[in-house]
Design a protein around this motif. Structure first.
Motif, PDB file in Angstrom:
ATOM      1  N   CYS A  28      20.384  27.097  -2.493  1.00  0.00           N
ATOM      2  CA  CYS A  28      20.900  27.068  -3.864  1.00  0.00           C
ATOM      3  C   CYS A  28      21.124  28.455  -4.457  1.00  0.00           C
ATOM      4  O   CYS A  28      21.825  28.593  -5.449  1.00  0.00           O
ATOM      5  CB  CYS A  28      19.957  26.274  -4.760  1.00  0.00           C
ATOM      6  SG  CYS A  28      18.304  26.994  -4.886  1.00  0.00           S
ATOM      7  N   ALA A  29      20.548  29.491  -3.856  1.00  0.00           N
ATOM      8  CA  ALA A  29      20.725  30.858  -4.343  1.00  0.00           C
ATOM      9  C   ALA A  29      21.685  31.660  -3.470  1.00  0.00           C
ATOM     10  O   ALA A  29      21.868  32.851  -3.678  1.00  0.00           O
ATOM     11  CB  ALA A  29      19.373  31.568  -4.417  1.00  0.00           C
ATOM     12  N   VAL A 110      16.892  28.412  -8.821  1.00  0.00           N
ATOM     13  CA  VAL A 110      17.668  29.499  -8.223  1.00  0.00           C
ATOM     14  C   VAL A 110      16.993  30.846  -8.511  1.00  0.00           C
ATOM     15  O   VAL A 110      16.827  31.676  -7.615  1.00  0.00           O
ATOM     16  CB  VAL A 110      19.121  29.497  -8.755  1.00  0.00           C
ATOM     17  CG1 VAL A 110      19.855  30.767  -8.374  1.00  0.00           C
ATOM     18  CG2 VAL A 110      19.867  28.274  -8.259  1.00  0.00           C
ATOM     19  N   LEU A 111      16.609  31.056  -9.765  1.00  0.00           N
ATOM     20  CA  LEU A 111      15.978  32.323 -10.140  1.00  0.00           C
ATOM     21  C   LEU A 111      14.648  32.506  -9.410  1.00  0.00           C
ATOM     22  O   LEU A 111      14.323  33.611  -8.960  1.00  0.00           O
ATOM     23  CB  LEU A 111      15.790  32.389 -11.654  1.00  0.00           C
ATOM     24  CG  LEU A 111      17.080  32.355 -12.473  1.00  0.00           C
ATOM     25  CD1 LEU A 111      16.769  32.304 -13.961  1.00  0.00           C
ATOM     26  CD2 LEU A 111      17.992  33.502 -12.142  1.00  0.00           C
ATOM     27  N   LYS A 157       8.344  26.298  -8.129  1.00  0.00           N
ATOM     28  CA  LYS A 157       9.311  27.047  -7.335  1.00  0.00           C
ATOM     29  C   LYS A 157      10.283  26.129  -6.616  1.00  0.00           C
ATOM     30  O   LYS A 157       9.998  24.973  -6.374  1.00  0.00           O
ATOM     31  CB  LYS A 157       8.584  27.899  -6.303  1.00  0.00           C
ATOM     32  CG  LYS A 157       7.751  28.989  -6.918  1.00  0.00           C
ATOM     33  CD  LYS A 157       7.081  29.778  -5.836  1.00  0.00           C
ATOM     34  CE  LYS A 157       6.225  30.867  -6.441  1.00  0.00           C
ATOM     35  NZ  LYS A 157       5.529  31.631  -5.444  1.00  0.00           N
ATOM     36  N   GLY A 158      11.411  26.714  -6.223  1.00  0.00           N
ATOM     37  CA  GLY A 158      12.359  26.015  -5.370  1.00  0.00           C
ATOM     38  C   GLY A 158      13.452  25.302  -6.129  1.00  0.00           C
ATOM     39  O   GLY A 158      13.405  25.126  -7.325  1.00  0.00           O
ATOM     40  N   CYS A 159      14.448  24.895  -5.398  1.00  0.00           N
ATOM     41  CA  CYS A 159      15.563  24.165  -5.977  1.00  0.00           C
ATOM     42  C   CYS A 159      15.213  22.690  -5.956  1.00  0.00           C
ATOM     43  O   CYS A 159      14.780  22.161  -4.949  1.00  0.00           O
ATOM     44  CB  CYS A 159      16.819  24.400  -5.159  1.00  0.00           C
ATOM     45  SG  CYS A 159      17.244  26.140  -5.034  1.00  0.00           S
ATOM     46  N   GLN A 160      15.395  22.053  -7.055  1.00  0.00           N
ATOM     47  CA  GLN A 160      15.092  20.631  -7.137  1.00  0.00           C
ATOM     48  C   GLN A 160      16.349  19.841  -6.769  1.00  0.00           C
ATOM     49  O   GLN A 160      17.387  20.025  -7.375  1.00  0.00           O
ATOM     50  CB  GLN A 160      14.633  20.263  -8.555  1.00  0.00           C
ATOM     51  CG  GLN A 160      13.399  21.000  -8.991  1.00  0.00           C
ATOM     52  CD  GLN A 160      12.221  20.689  -8.088  1.00  0.00           C
ATOM     53  OE1 GLN A 160      12.005  19.547  -7.724  1.00  0.00           O
ATOM     54  NE2 GLN A 160      11.470  21.705  -7.716  1.00  0.00           N
ATOM     55  N   PRO A 161      16.251  18.957  -5.784  1.00  0.00           N
ATOM     56  CA  PRO A 161      17.435  18.171  -5.433  1.00  0.00           C
ATOM     57  C   PRO A 161      17.750  17.169  -6.530  1.00  0.00           C
ATOM     58  O   PRO A 161      16.864  16.720  -7.245  1.00  0.00           O
ATOM     59  CB  PRO A 161      17.019  17.459  -4.145  1.00  0.00           C
ATOM     60  CG  PRO A 161      15.532  17.418  -4.204  1.00  0.00           C
ATOM     61  CD  PRO A 161      15.096  18.636  -4.986  1.00  0.00           C
ATOM     62  N   LEU A 162      19.010  16.859  -6.652  1.00  0.00           N
ATOM     63  CA  LEU A 162      19.416  15.835  -7.601  1.00  0.00           C
ATOM     64  C   LEU A 162      18.984  14.480  -7.059  1.00  0.00           C
ATOM     65  O   LEU A 162      18.950  14.267  -5.851  1.00  0.00           O
ATOM     66  CB  LEU A 162      20.939  15.854  -7.777  1.00  0.00           C
ATOM     67  CG  LEU A 162      21.500  17.088  -8.457  1.00  0.00           C
ATOM     68  CD1 LEU A 162      23.020  17.053  -8.404  1.00  0.00           C
ATOM     69  CD2 LEU A 162      21.025  17.184  -9.886  1.00  0.00           C
TER      70      LEU A 162
END
Length: 173
Positions: A28-29, A110-111, A157-162
């Motif tokens: 995601c980043a 993402v951040l 932390k991390g990208c959360q999936p939809l």
């Protein structure tokens, strides 16, 4: 508009495929853990010279003089174990606003990914990351103030999936 960019058109077919693979396979980043054997299997090449690819993909031309210049479209990060597509966040999340909103959970992920990879400060100082400073700010600014971002450390932390939405057309029942 990628296919309208002269730097992309100048790439060999192999380098175009590698770039497209990275763009579609990064997190995601815009970060991809380097795995050349996997890359070879996925796109079907027997030889991949990562150094040559990076040199070529980071080549551009000065608009006024036409002279070759070096840019940073893809950077080696994390002790040369990962690649970072520096324009991915802008491409994926700005959507014409020229910034990202740090209050959106996906953006927080993402951040955090940038922070975990040790490139958050680089993203800010080199202008790859544009964040809305506050709702009171007129327009959007490249972030130089870190007051808003400090709250991010409390978010998981991390990208959360939809959440998955059941596709009615592909439902076999």
């Amino acid at each position: 508009t990628l296919w309208d960019k002269s730097w992309f058109l100048d790439l060999s077919p192999e380098h175009k495929n590698i770039y497209m693979f990275l763009e579609q396979s990064c997190d995601c980043a815009g970060i991809w853990p380097i795995d050349i054997p996997q890359l070879k299997r996925r796109i079907g090449y027997t030889e991949i010279n990562l150094a040559s690819f990076l040199t070529t993909v980071n080549k551009d031309y000065d608009n006024l003089s036409g002279e070759p210049i070096t840019v940073s479209r893809i950077k080696l990060i994390c002790n040369k174990t990962k690649l970072w597509l520096t324009g991915f966040i802008s491409f994926q999340y700005e959507k014409g606003r020229n910034c990202i909103n740090p209050n959106i959970p996906a953006i927080i992920g993402v951040l955090n990914r940038l922070k975990d990879s040790g490139i958050y400060e680089i993203a800010l100082t080199e202008g790859y990351l544009r964040i809305q400073c506050s709702s009171k700010t007129e327009g959007y600014l490249r972030i130089q103030c870190s007051s808003k971002i400090e709250t991010i450390t409390t978010i998981p932390k991390g990208c959360q999936p939809l959440p998955r939405v059941k596709d009615k057309d592909n439902d076999s029942s």
